[in-house]
Design a protein around this motif. Sequence first.
Motif, mmCIF file in Angstrom:
data_model
loop_
_atom_site.group_PDB
_atom_site.id
_atom_site.type_symbol
_atom_site.label_atom_id
_atom_site.label_comp_id
_atom_site.label_asym_id
_atom_site.label_seq_id
_atom_site.Cartn_x
_atom_site.Cartn_y
_atom_site.Cartn_z
ATOM 1 N N LYS A 37 0.840 -1.266 0.080
ATOM 2 C CA LYS A 37 0.037 0.111 0.126
ATOM 3 C C LYS A 37 0.988 1.364 0.035
ATOM 4 O O LYS A 37 2.083 1.276 0.660
ATOM 5 N N ASN A 58 -4.209 -3.147 -0.091
ATOM 6 C CA ASN A 58 -5.563 -2.881 0.542
ATOM 7 C C ASN A 58 -6.638 -2.312 -0.167
ATOM 8 O O ASN A 58 -7.851 -2.414 0.444
ATOM 9 N N MET A 206 3.693 -8.436 11.015
ATOM 10 C CA MET A 206 4.238 -7.418 10.202
ATOM 11 C C MET A 206 5.441 -7.079 10.435
ATOM 12 O O MET A 206 6.239 -7.617 11.264
ATOM 13 N N SER A 207 5.971 -5.881 9.954
ATOM 14 C CA SER A 207 7.425 -5.201 10.365
ATOM 15 C C SER A 207 7.734 -5.308 11.643
ATOM 16 O O SER A 207 8.782 -5.733 12.046
ATOM 17 N N ARG A 222 3.388 -10.525 6.527
ATOM 18 C CA ARG A 222 3.105 -9.202 5.636
ATOM 19 C C ARG A 222 3.785 -8.273 5.964
ATOM 20 O O ARG A 222 3.652 -7.590 7.038
ATOM 21 N N GLY A 224 5.619 -4.444 5.051
ATOM 22 C CA GLY A 224 5.706 -3.325 4.409
ATOM 23 C C GLY A 224 6.907 -2.465 4.620
ATOM 24 O O GLY A 224 7.832 -2.280 4.152
ATOM 25 N N THR A 225 6.417 -1.451 5.663
ATOM 26 C CA THR A 225 7.369 -0.562 6.235
ATOM 27 C C THR A 225 8.967 -0.975 6.144
ATOM 28 O O THR A 225 9.783 -0.225 5.933
ATOM 29 N N ARG A 231 5.358 4.767 5.531
ATOM 30 C CA ARG A 231 4.090 5.466 4.574
ATOM 31 C C ARG A 231 3.646 6.743 4.985
ATOM 32 O O ARG A 231 3.776 7.103 6.209
ATOM 33 N N TRP A 239 -7.570 0.819 7.501
ATOM 34 C CA TRP A 239 -7.983 -0.341 8.385
ATOM 35 C C TRP A 239 -9.383 0.293 9.046
ATOM 36 O O TRP A 239 -9.911 -0.722 9.538
HETATM 37 C C1 LIG Z 1 0.202 -2.596 5.884
HETATM 38 C C2 LIG Z 1 -0.273 -3.740 6.260
HETATM 39 C C3 LIG Z 1 0.611 -4.842 6.607
HETATM 40 C C4 LIG Z 1 2.427 -4.223 6.642
HETATM 41 O O1 LIG Z 1 2.350 -3.371 7.692
HETATM 42 P P1 LIG Z 1 4.098 -2.884 8.163
HETATM 43 O O2 LIG Z 1 3.767 -2.539 9.552
HETATM 44 O O3 LIG Z 1 4.219 -1.810 7.215
HETATM 45 O O4 LIG Z 1 4.890 -4.029 7.849
HETATM 46 C C5 LIG Z 1 0.430 -5.894 6.847
HETATM 47 N N1 LIG Z 1 -0.941 -6.543 7.027
HETATM 48 C C6 LIG Z 1 -1.892 -5.450 6.694
HETATM 49 C C7 LIG Z 1 -3.291 -6.063 6.671
HETATM 50 C C8 LIG Z 1 -1.484 -4.234 6.207
HETATM 51 O O5 LIG Z 1 -2.497 -3.158 5.782
#
Ligand SMILES: *Cc1c(COP(=O)(O)O)cnc(C)c1O
Length: 245
Positions: A37, A58, A206-207, A222, A224-225, A231, A239
């Motif tokens: 995202k 997302n 996540m991260s 999952r 991202g960051t 971001r 969310w």
């Molecule tokens: C953005 C997101 C992630 C990743 O989050 P980070 O903290 O950036 O790694 C994982 N799952 C969902 C559902 C997200 O929206």
Amino acid sequence: MYAEIVKNIAIINGRIQAACKNCGRDPREVKLLLATKTVPAERIKVALEAGYTLVAENKIQEIKEKYEALKEIPHTSHFIGHLQTNKIKNLLAYDVTCLQSLDRFELAAKLNQRLQAKNKTMEVLLQVNTSFEESKFGAAPDDTIGLVKQVAQLEALKIKGLMTIGLFSAETESVRKCFRLLKSIQQQIIALNIPNVEMKELSMGMSSDLETAIEEGATIIRVGTAIFGKRSTTDRYYWNETTKI
Ligand SMILES: *Cc1c(COP(=O)(O)O)cnc(C)c1O
């Protein structure tokens, strides 16, 4: 700037290896999904070209914007955001393989209908709200087994497991509780032996909390960051529908 992405993925791989070693798991059991995202297509491409080809958005709008630029590079596309029923057709149009955020029967029934009309099937994970926060989507933990039973009746949907977003907290043990709850719901579902239900995948971590998630059994993390950087858009926008930016 692009080299940074590959370097960051290497760091994540190191974290996956270390976490697996800590709890005696095989790192091959843990898939790295890129949460993309707000990330522009050129930056996603760098990761795809480095061989990391499991990606998720997302918002349908972002899939649309990046689709042309990314379609030349083979990759697998999941969806991890809140989905309105009027946007379902886009999952099919943009070749989404798995909807990880299935959280209500109405959405499942409509998706099933559309898939059947096209003679297709789709993988789904049921999203569970394990942190009990109102701002997060997902089925209530107590409703999850009932929902799985209902969705299992829908022939075009292939249930592969569960997904959750852990509590945002610096306290590891509070976050761990969320992941444990997801694992325990998975175990209860497995014990029920429901036809048309596979429960292999646990998408969690996540991260900031991937180590804890791996220790508790995650098969998909999952991230991202930690790969693409911070971001500028608040995650609430993704969310919680009621938050406007
Ligand atoms: C953005 C997101 C992630 C990743 O989050 P980070 O903290 O950036 O790694 C994982 N799952 C969902 C559902 C997200 O929206």
